[in-house]
Design a protein around this motif. Sequence first.
Motif, mmCIF file in Angstrom:
data_model
loop_
_atom_site.group_PDB
_atom_site.id
_atom_site.type_symbol
_atom_site.label_atom_id
_atom_site.label_comp_id
_atom_site.label_asym_id
_atom_site.label_seq_id
_atom_site.Cartn_x
_atom_site.Cartn_y
_atom_site.Cartn_z
ATOM 1 N N TYR A 1 1.196 25.703 -3.125
ATOM 2 C CA TYR A 1 1.153 24.316 -3.591
ATOM 3 C C TYR A 1 -0.295 23.852 -3.785
ATOM 4 N N ASP A 2 -1.167 24.178 -2.821
ATOM 5 C CA ASP A 2 -2.577 23.812 -2.957
ATOM 6 C C ASP A 2 -3.199 24.447 -4.196
ATOM 7 N N THR A 3 -2.831 25.691 -4.483
ATOM 8 C CA THR A 3 -3.351 26.369 -5.667
ATOM 9 C C THR A 3 -2.913 25.658 -6.944
ATOM 10 N N CYS A 4 -1.651 25.244 -6.982
ATOM 11 C CA CYS A 4 -1.155 24.514 -8.156
ATOM 12 C C CYS A 4 -1.927 23.212 -8.356
ATOM 13 N N SER B 1 5.732 20.221 -13.439
ATOM 14 C CA SER B 1 6.998 20.852 -13.048
ATOM 15 C C SER B 1 6.768 21.999 -12.082
ATOM 16 N N LEU B 2 5.714 22.778 -12.317
ATOM 17 C CA LEU B 2 5.400 23.902 -11.432
ATOM 18 C C LEU B 2 4.893 23.404 -10.086
ATOM 19 N N THR B 3 4.067 22.355 -10.093
ATOM 20 C CA THR B 3 3.553 21.786 -8.846
ATOM 21 C C THR B 3 4.684 21.200 -8.005
ATOM 22 N N GLN B 4 5.622 20.502 -8.654
ATOM 23 C CA GLN B 4 6.753 19.934 -7.933
ATOM 24 C C GLN B 4 7.641 21.024 -7.345
ATOM 25 N N ARG C 1 -6.524 11.205 -11.258
ATOM 26 C CA ARG C 1 -5.321 11.993 -11.019
ATOM 27 C C ARG C 1 -5.496 12.908 -9.812
ATOM 28 N N LYS C 2 -6.686 13.492 -9.701
ATOM 29 C CA LYS C 2 -6.953 14.367 -8.562
ATOM 30 C C LYS C 2 -6.920 13.572 -7.253
ATOM 31 N N ALA C 3 -7.513 12.376 -7.277
ATOM 32 C CA ALA C 3 -7.505 11.537 -6.071
ATOM 33 C C ALA C 3 -6.088 11.127 -5.695
ATOM 34 N N GLU C 4 -5.270 10.856 -6.713
ATOM 35 C CA GLU C 4 -3.881 10.480 -6.450
ATOM 36 C C GLU C 4 -3.106 11.637 -5.817
ATOM 37 N N GLN C 5 -3.338 12.855 -6.332
ATOM 38 C CA GLN C 5 -2.669 14.028 -5.769
ATOM 39 C C GLN C 5 -3.118 14.285 -4.335
ATOM 40 N N GLU C 6 -4.423 14.145 -4.093
ATOM 41 C CA GLU C 6 -4.931 14.358 -2.734
ATOM 42 C C GLU C 6 -4.372 13.319 -1.774
ATOM 43 N N LEU C 7 -4.285 12.057 -2.247
ATOM 44 C CA LEU C 7 -3.725 11.002 -1.403
ATOM 45 C C LEU C 7 -2.256 11.281 -1.083
ATOM 46 N N VAL D 1 7.770 24.056 -0.230
ATOM 47 C CA VAL D 1 7.117 23.685 1.045
ATOM 48 C C VAL D 1 8.104 22.953 1.941
ATOM 49 N N HIS D 2 8.860 22.011 1.358
ATOM 50 C CA HIS D 2 9.831 21.249 2.147
ATOM 51 C C HIS D 2 10.934 22.168 2.684
ATOM 52 N N VAL D 3 11.373 23.124 1.876
ATOM 53 C CA VAL D 3 12.388 24.082 2.336
ATOM 54 C C VAL D 3 11.849 24.903 3.504
ATOM 55 N N ALA D 4 10.601 25.363 3.368
ATOM 56 C CA ALA D 4 9.996 26.160 4.449
ATOM 57 C C ALA D 4 9.830 25.333 5.711
ATOM 58 N N GLU D 5 9.540 24.039 5.569
ATOM 59 C CA GLU D 5 9.408 23.164 6.740
ATOM 60 C C GLU D 5 10.733 23.045 7.482
#
Length: 634
Positions: free
Chosen positions: A399-402, A410-413, A157-163, A419-423
């Motif tokens: 986001y990285d902390t989450c 839900s919190l990570t999303q 799961r961690k590898a999937e999130q990092e990818l 992040v997308h709004v800030a971009e």
Amino acid sequence: MPPKEADDKAPAVKPAAPRAAASPSRARPGAAAPKPATGAAKPAVTTTGAAAKPTLKPASSSAPSTATAMKSSGATKPAAGASKVPSASSTSSVSKGSTAKPVAKGSTAAPTAKKAGTPAPAAKKKAAAVDAAASATTEAASPPTVPAEDSPEVLARKAEQELKLAEELEALRKAAWAAQLEFERKQEAKRHAAREEEARRKKEEAALRKKLLEAAYDGEDEEVRKGIARAKEAGMLKPDPVDTADGHGNTLLSEAAAGGVESTVAMLLEMGADPNSRGEFKRTPLWRAAFLGKAEVVPLLLEGGADPRIGNEGGELPDHVAAEPIKGVLKDWDVAKTDALLQKFEAIRLERAAAASAERAYAVKGAEASVTACEEAHNKAQLALKHARMELEKRIFEYDTCVEEKKPDSLTQAALDQVHVAEKVVDEARARAAEASHALDESRLRLREEVEQVAADEGGADAALPGIPVPIKALNDVLIRDVGGKLAASSKWPLVVDTSGQASVFLRYQDTNYVNALNARHMEPHTLRRSLLGAIRYGKAMVLDLQDCDLWPEMPRMFDQVQQGLLGKVLDRSLLKNEAFASLIRAEDGEEYDINKFQDIRIRSFVFIVLTSARRPNKDLVEAMYTLRVMVAV
């Protein structure tokens, strides 16, 4: 001495809790207690605290028999001479739920080992039974657990999130690069459009000038009137369309006088045309009319202020070249009237010059106000961009902390959405900052043009010196960035005339290849070649500083030591076409100067700058270059 019963089998150590379980703030709400890792020792008893000691409990009804416990614990057979213990069959006959207490035959005393160091079988059986019972109780009471941090599913799961994060970052980088390329493309398109518009304007102005001169000579008054009105409306043929002249200085009035058209001469004089303008060979309109025998327009010219005392460049007066009828008119003319007319005309000229000067000063003030406003807008846009970028960094950190702390999906999303709004905010701020920067460049360009016009109008002794006046602060915009594209449109390399020496300091601090023409080491063929080739390779400027000496006649010979006709190839830019510069590459230059490493975008960025501190540079040099004269104080 036999070992103590408590030491027969040490209680198992409880495994360390994972990071998510150790920190309540990092554990998901409602998550079960973590399951011990495979192969770890199970706790022998249930503890109430980290420092609690294990407490032995009697075997419950669910506990296995003593014999079974002995077998499972691997108890050894008692040594010879030890007290007898009940057999397996007698042990099994004990009623369920009762506690078996083995005793020696004919005695009620508890059995003990006779030999020192031999463990008591009863004690081992009892400890084994307690351990088995505690393990069974613990396993039965353990709730469902989450996988350990190093379990395959967590790592996957961690590898999937990092990818996923890496893919998003790569997409952002590509989007930013595409946006930058699109912005540069639009800017280049704007510059190209501006150059095309300027070329179109010059072409239209040249066509209008030609048409007006022909119409004046042919006496087409209506065409002349319309052409002058159009020129004034479009801001062409400055400073005054009435005094429009050809390449030799022959004005509309001079052409009308040469054509002998009375109506056109009268109309132009009424519009304020200069009656004493001097064209080719310094000939005035009156001189041309007298020479060509246009007697009908000579009186009109004299009444309009034409001075019969002004000759051509050879000193010949109108009277000297006129036919007899015209000579009589010129001799009979009272020059006192001419003096009065000249005074009147001079007053009108001064009035016009004052009005033009006031208008120019007003334009300069307006341009300065525009620059100030654009600088303020630029600073605000840059500040907004800075804040937007800081907010984006905060959202990315959240986001990285989450992700690192395995917060709920839900919190990570939600953090990723922020992040997308800030971009998007950063993209909008970047676009506004780019627009503000472009507006600032344009306003500075207009101010520079207005200042150049003022310097040309009021330059005094310096007005005769060559070069377009440029403030020292504007050198970066003019030489390096070429704001307005004037340098590119001129098709000539820049010559910078600076008697103060500040331009030399400025260019040395820029990323340029500086060559001092008076330095023998700089002009050594190998060094000169590498300076030129390196500037082309890395897309920067090569500065040739002639100091205050007239070294230009020597430069072709110096460049010929590198390659025959090299300076001419640099000046006409043929060295940059079809990879002609490859002839300068030598084997000792190494891989850094491989022909495949020369990029078109860098080649187009190359600039050849000649710098001189001489007040009046070599005439051939001025003609060959796009000359700029540095103004220290404006």
